[in-house]
Design an enzyme around this catalytic site. Sequence first.
Site, PDB file in Angstrom:
ATOM      1  CG  ASP A  56       0.336  -4.051   2.061  1.00 58.64           C
ATOM      2  OD1 ASP A  56       0.344  -4.909   2.969  1.00 58.64           O
ATOM      3  OD2 ASP A  56       1.216  -3.183   1.930  1.00 58.64           O
TER       4      ASP A  56
ATOM      5  CD  GLU B 191       0.521  -1.208   8.269  1.00 57.43           C
ATOM      6  OE1 GLU B 191       0.268  -0.494   9.251  1.00 57.43           O
ATOM      7  OE2 GLU B 191       0.963  -0.757   7.197  1.00 57.43           O
TER       8      GLU B 191
ATOM      9  CG  ASP C 169      -0.359  -0.017   2.520  1.00 50.09           C
ATOM     10  OD1 ASP C 169       0.865  -0.203   2.598  1.00 50.09           O
ATOM     11  OD2 ASP C 169      -1.086   0.151   3.525  1.00 50.09           O
ATOM     12  CB  SER C 170       4.578   1.733   0.009  1.00 44.48           C
ATOM     13  OG  SER C 170       4.812   0.584  -0.781  1.00 44.48           O
TER      14      SER C 170
ATOM     15  CE  LYS D  23       3.194  -5.824   3.818  1.00 44.65           C
ATOM     16  NZ  LYS D  23       2.678  -4.727   4.679  1.00 44.65           N
TER      17      LYS D  23
ATOM     18  CD  GLU E 184       8.019  -0.226   7.793  1.00 42.00           C
ATOM     19  OE1 GLU E 184       7.089  -0.909   7.348  1.00 42.00           O
ATOM     20  OE2 GLU E 184       8.285   0.925   7.388  1.00 42.00           O
TER      21      GLU E 184
END
Length: 281
Positions: A88, A120, A49-50, A118, A187
Amino acid sequence: MSSQTTVKRTTTADIAARKGGEPVVCLTAYDAPMASILDPHCDILLVGDSVGMVVHGLPSTVGVTIDMMIMHGRAVMRASERALVVIDMPFGSYEASPAQAFENATRLLKETGAQAVKLESGRYAADAIKFMVERGVPVMGHVGLRPQAINVYGAFRARGRTTTERAEILGEAEATAKAGAFAVVVEGVAEDLAREITERISAPTIGIGASSVCDGQILVTQDMLGLFDWTPKFVKRYASLRSSITDAVVQYASEVRRRSFPEAAQVYRLDSPTRPKKSGA
Ligand code: KIV
């Protein structure tokens, strides 16, 4: 007999089996040309999602939507054949309940063809991970600095600096792995915490700003290629694309202004049977 060879895509089971073995090579990919360049060299391509910050110019990943992820995920799947493609889950698409997470994850997998999602994974996510894995959705976790929580943190900075924060991150990593994640991104944490997580959990850890003790590494591709003036401390620049692109554009602009581009080689002529060459041909 056909001479065509089929390339077998890397699976989530292949990645899970790499714990403590050959380091897992991962990069982000958001579009087809880049995915085709990266695919032969990477074990995992992450449609991160970056993309919101790197491609769409958003100030954080908070504004990224499922539709954006689907569009980029499809492009990456079309242009890759070997790497495992993980997509993501954007902010707001999985936190409310395991059922919400499952519904959105299945949409992402069905509409892109990617093999895993993925998310968080603060402790709140363990239930959703377990729910999804039990129902056939492979999940990669993400602990430590969680960029989607930027509005809680106030700034992007390394985490695990206090004993409480350290214990919290360790707990998140353990809960994520126990819930069935096949790998966990770690991270923005100090090396000793990354080591402790890597030693304690059974899933491979994929580090970003978490030192070389992890079972693999990931970077945002555009960061490591030097597309931006500023990059975080943990990024090593392997190329200087920003200055190469600037040099090329400066030369192009100057040639257009001087009318020295296009040259004869790029011009169609009615009397000539030869066509201008396609770029790259
Ligand atoms: O969105 C992303 O690109 C990521 C990685 C950098 C881990 O989450």
